[in-house]
Structure formats: structure tokens, C-alpha cells
Design a protein around this motif. Structure first.
Motif, short mmCIF file in Angstrom:
data_model
loop_
_atom_site.label_atom_id
_atom_site.label_comp_id
_atom_site.label_asym_id
_atom_site.label_seq_id
_atom_site.Cartn_x
_atom_site.Cartn_y
_atom_site.Cartn_z
N ARG A 22 23.92 42.74 26.45
CA ARG A 22 24.26 43.96 27.18
C ARG A 22 25.72 44.32 26.96
O ARG A 22 26.57 43.45 26.78
CB ARG A 22 23.97 43.80 28.67
CG ARG A 22 22.50 43.61 28.98
CD ARG A 22 21.74 44.87 28.62
NE ARG A 22 20.31 44.66 28.73
CZ ARG A 22 19.43 45.31 28.01
NH1 ARG A 22 19.82 46.18 27.11
NH2 ARG A 22 18.16 45.08 28.15
N ALA A 23 25.98 45.62 26.98
CA ALA A 23 27.33 46.13 26.79
C ALA A 23 27.50 47.35 27.68
O ALA A 23 26.51 47.98 28.08
CB ALA A 23 27.54 46.52 25.32
N PRO A 24 28.74 47.72 27.99
CA PRO A 24 28.96 48.91 28.81
C PRO A 24 28.35 50.18 28.20
O PRO A 24 27.87 51.05 28.93
CB PRO A 24 30.48 49.03 28.89
CG PRO A 24 30.98 47.64 28.64
CD PRO A 24 29.99 47.03 27.71
N LEU A 25 28.37 50.28 26.87
CA LEU A 25 27.77 51.43 26.19
C LEU A 25 26.71 50.93 25.23
O LEU A 25 26.98 50.07 24.38
CB LEU A 25 28.84 52.23 25.44
CG LEU A 25 29.93 52.84 26.32
CD1 LEU A 25 31.01 53.49 25.45
CD2 LEU A 25 29.35 53.85 27.29
N GLU A 26 25.49 51.46 25.38
CA GLU A 26 24.36 51.00 24.57
C GLU A 26 23.58 52.18 24.00
O GLU A 26 23.60 53.27 24.57
CB GLU A 26 23.40 50.17 25.42
CG GLU A 26 24.02 48.92 25.99
CD GLU A 26 23.05 48.16 26.89
OE1 GLU A 26 22.44 48.79 27.77
OE2 GLU A 26 22.92 46.95 26.69
N ALA A 27 22.92 51.93 22.89
CA ALA A 27 22.02 52.92 22.29
C ALA A 27 20.95 52.15 21.53
O ALA A 27 21.10 50.96 21.26
CB ALA A 27 22.78 53.86 21.35
N GLY A 28 19.89 52.84 21.18
CA GLY A 28 18.84 52.20 20.41
C GLY A 28 17.77 53.18 20.02
O GLY A 28 17.75 54.32 20.48
N GLY A 29 16.91 52.75 19.12
CA GLY A 29 15.82 53.61 18.71
C GLY A 29 15.10 53.06 17.50
O GLY A 29 15.27 51.92 17.10
N HIS A 30 14.30 53.94 16.90
CA HIS A 30 13.46 53.62 15.76
C HIS A 30 13.99 54.38 14.55
O HIS A 30 14.25 55.59 14.65
CB HIS A 30 12.01 54.01 16.04
CG HIS A 30 11.50 53.36 17.29
ND1 HIS A 30 10.99 52.09 17.30
CD2 HIS A 30 11.46 53.80 18.57
CE1 HIS A 30 10.64 51.78 18.54
NE2 HIS A 30 10.91 52.79 19.33
N ALA A 31 14.13 53.69 13.43
CA ALA A 31 14.74 54.32 12.26
C ALA A 31 14.11 53.82 10.97
O ALA A 31 13.52 52.74 10.93
CB ALA A 31 16.24 54.01 12.23
N ASP A 32 14.26 54.60 9.94
CA ASP A 32 13.90 54.18 8.59
C ASP A 32 15.11 53.42 8.04
O ASP A 32 16.25 53.86 8.21
CB ASP A 32 13.62 55.41 7.73
CG ASP A 32 13.10 55.03 6.36
OD1 ASP A 32 13.87 54.42 5.58
OD2 ASP A 32 11.95 55.37 6.05
N ALA A 89 13.67 49.10 12.80
CA ALA A 89 13.56 49.79 11.51
C ALA A 89 12.10 49.92 11.08
O ALA A 89 11.70 49.48 10.02
CB ALA A 89 14.39 49.07 10.46
N CYS A 90 11.32 50.54 11.94
CA CYS A 90 9.86 50.58 11.74
C CYS A 90 9.36 51.86 11.07
O CYS A 90 8.18 51.97 10.79
CB CYS A 90 9.17 50.41 13.08
SG CYS A 90 9.61 51.68 14.29
N ILE A 91 10.23 52.81 10.81
CA ILE A 91 9.79 54.08 10.21
C ILE A 91 9.81 53.92 8.69
O ILE A 91 10.62 54.51 7.98
CB ILE A 91 10.71 55.25 10.65
CG1 ILE A 91 10.94 55.26 12.14
CG2 ILE A 91 10.15 56.58 10.16
CD1 ILE A 91 9.71 55.52 12.97
N THR A 92 8.95 53.06 8.18
CA THR A 92 8.86 52.79 6.75
C THR A 92 7.46 52.25 6.47
O THR A 92 6.88 51.57 7.32
CB THR A 92 9.93 51.76 6.30
OG1 THR A 92 9.75 51.47 4.92
CG2 THR A 92 9.88 50.48 7.11
N PRO A 93 6.91 52.53 5.29
CA PRO A 93 5.60 51.95 4.96
C PRO A 93 5.71 50.46 4.61
O PRO A 93 4.72 49.75 4.59
CB PRO A 93 5.13 52.76 3.75
CG PRO A 93 6.38 53.28 3.14
CD PRO A 93 7.35 53.47 4.27
N ASP A 94 6.92 49.99 4.36
CA ASP A 94 7.15 48.60 4.00
C ASP A 94 7.58 47.80 5.22
O ASP A 94 7.75 48.34 6.31
CB ASP A 94 8.21 48.52 2.90
CG ASP A 94 7.77 49.23 1.63
OD1 ASP A 94 6.59 49.09 1.25
OD2 ASP A 94 8.60 49.92 1.02
#
Length: 130
Positions: free
Chosen positions: A82-92, A47-52
Motif C-alpha cells: 500500500r502507498a498514499p497514492l495508488e493506481a492499477g488496471g488491465h493493460a497490453d 497485463a492480460c490484454i494480449t492473446p499471449d
């Protein structure tokens, strides 16, 4: 005369507490139990897409329910559950909150994410499950 500067606590993004409250409530209603080797879906969100200040989260489900945790800074990707189905990314965090409330299809509105789209759908359903 010199003095040490006082340490300042980071200013937390206001959406963090609400995100974690929703995840806590869903996990209490439907606890995932032991995750290792049983996770069906795993979602990692930085959750790095934030100024805080904001944490990274790992959200998983098993046949039993939902589980989540804050990931410590510098947590290595190879140590994730780990899991059979995974996702991830950067978000606010506010985008994660909108997703958990059902106001967005995924948590990546102002960030970026990848992985199996079924992951965000499957995990989101646990938040509304009675």
C-alpha cells in the motif's frame, strides 16, 4: 494405446521481456530499498490484454528509487503493498512498454486503469532518471 499429452509452455507476449528489462535497469540505477511502509506510489498492472501469456506487475517507488515484482497468479489485491497514492488496471504489455519508453502518457491505451494519475507520472520518471 493412450499417452499423456506433453505439457506446452505458454507463449509469452514479446513485450514482457522488454518491459521487465526497463524496470530492472531503473531499479538497479535507483533501488527502492525496503518497500513496506515506505512506498510513495504503487501501480498494479494486470497485463492480460494480449492473446499471449503475460504476468501481472507491481511497481512502486520510495524516496530512494524504484522497485517492481511479478505478481503470482491469483495474488490477492489486499496483499499488495500500500502507498498514499495508488493506481492499477488491465493493460497490453506493448502499451506498458510504450509508456515506459515515454511514447504514451499511461499504460492503458487498449486496456483500462484507474487511480491517481500522478502515480503513472511519478513512476515513469524513474525509468529516465540518470
Amino acid at each position: 494405446m493412450f499417452r499423456l499429452r506433453p505439457k506446452h509452455e505458454p507463449v509469452w507476449d514479446p513485450a514482457v521481456a522488454e518491459v521487465e528489462a526497463l524496470l530492472d535497469a531503473a531499479a538497479r540505477r535507483h533501488p527502492a530499498g525496503e518497500w513496506e511502509g515506505r512506498a510513495r506510489h504503487a501501480l498494479s498492472i494486470c497485463a492480460c490484454i494480449t492473446p499471449d501469456h503475460a504476468p501481472s506487475w507491481l511497481i512502486v517507488d520510495t524516496d530512494d528509487g524504484l522497485g517492481w515484482e511479478r505478481l503470482p497468479d491469483g495474488f490477492p489485491d489486499e496483499a499488495l503493498v500500500r502507498a498514499p497514492l495508488e493506481a492499477g488496471g488491465h493493460a497490453d504489455p506493448s502499451d506498458v512498454l510504450a509508456w515506459l519508453r515515454g511514447d504514451a502518457l499511461d499504460p492503458w491505451a487498449t486496456g483500462d486503469g484507474d487511480g491517481d494519475p500522478e502515480v503513472v507520472e511519478a513512476l515513469r520518471r524513474w525509468v529516465d532518471a540518470d
